[in-house]
Design a protein around this motif. Sequence first.
Motif, PDB file in Angstrom:
ATOM      1  N   ASN A 143       2.326  -9.948  -9.290  1.00  0.00           N
ATOM      2  CA  ASN A 143       1.341  -8.883  -9.248  1.00  0.00           C
ATOM      3  C   ASN A 143       2.090  -7.704  -8.627  1.00  0.00           C
ATOM      4  O   ASN A 143       2.270  -7.651  -7.405  1.00  0.00           O
ATOM      5  CB  ASN A 143       0.133  -9.277  -8.406  1.00  0.00           C
ATOM      6  CG  ASN A 143      -0.912  -8.200  -8.358  1.00  0.00           C
ATOM      7  OD1 ASN A 143      -0.614  -7.015  -8.236  1.00  0.00           O
ATOM      8  ND2 ASN A 143      -2.161  -8.610  -8.462  1.00  0.00           N
ATOM      9  N   LYS A 203       1.580  -4.647  -7.930  1.00  0.00           N
ATOM     10  CA  LYS A 203       0.959  -3.830  -6.883  1.00  0.00           C
ATOM     11  C   LYS A 203       0.755  -4.602  -5.584  1.00  0.00           C
ATOM     12  O   LYS A 203       1.047  -4.101  -4.502  1.00  0.00           O
ATOM     13  CB  LYS A 203      -0.379  -3.276  -7.370  1.00  0.00           C
ATOM     14  CG  LYS A 203      -1.015  -2.311  -6.388  1.00  0.00           C
ATOM     15  CD  LYS A 203      -2.226  -1.638  -6.970  1.00  0.00           C
ATOM     16  CE  LYS A 203      -2.756  -0.577  -6.018  1.00  0.00           C
ATOM     17  NZ  LYS A 203      -3.894   0.147  -6.586  1.00  0.00           N
ATOM     18  N   ASN A 204       0.269  -5.828  -5.667  1.00  0.00           N
ATOM     19  CA  ASN A 204      -0.132  -6.557  -4.462  1.00  0.00           C
ATOM     20  C   ASN A 204       0.943  -7.431  -3.844  1.00  0.00           C
ATOM     21  O   ASN A 204       0.794  -7.879  -2.716  1.00  0.00           O
ATOM     22  CB  ASN A 204      -1.372  -7.400  -4.761  1.00  0.00           C
ATOM     23  CG  ASN A 204      -2.571  -6.539  -5.102  1.00  0.00           C
ATOM     24  OD1 ASN A 204      -2.764  -5.480  -4.521  1.00  0.00           O
ATOM     25  ND2 ASN A 204      -3.353  -6.975  -6.065  1.00  0.00           N
ATOM     26  N   LYS A 236       0.856  -1.187   0.000  1.00  0.00           N
ATOM     27  CA  LYS A 236       0.000   0.000   0.000  1.00  0.00           C
ATOM     28  C   LYS A 236       0.889   1.232   0.000  1.00  0.00           C
ATOM     29  O   LYS A 236       2.065   1.169   0.352  1.00  0.00           O
ATOM     30  CB  LYS A 236      -0.917   0.019   1.220  1.00  0.00           C
ATOM     31  CG  LYS A 236      -0.180   0.169   2.538  1.00  0.00           C
ATOM     32  CD  LYS A 236      -1.143   0.247   3.693  1.00  0.00           C
ATOM     33  CE  LYS A 236      -0.395   0.531   4.991  1.00  0.00           C
ATOM     34  NZ  LYS A 236      -1.298   0.683   6.118  1.00  0.00           N
TER      35      LYS A 236
END
Length: 100
Positions: free
Chosen positions: A79, A81-82, A9
């Motif tokens: 992934n 972003k994650n 995040k």
Amino acid sequence: MVILDVEAKEQEFPYNDYTIELRFNDYYNYWFYNIISDEKSQYGVSLEVDCIANRGLLYRELPVLGIIDSNPNSIYPLNIKNDLGGRLKLVLIDSEEYNG
């Protein structure tokens, strides 16, 4: 090299006399960071997997970060972003390691 404990995040955290802001560009799908202090700052330093960030940061004596894939032989695709903080590790590299 030091692995920094981060989550997938956007966030900010202190490092020495700096504040490091970790951000994600959803349009181009990559992480980047801003380094801010009272004396000097650098904005928009991109973080590509297994590539060390801008060498010019060393000359300015700013922290150099990178993202490494801790399981590059995985059959599962990344992934971007994650997976940060999990499979993707945010690392801090000092000048000796960078030049070595």
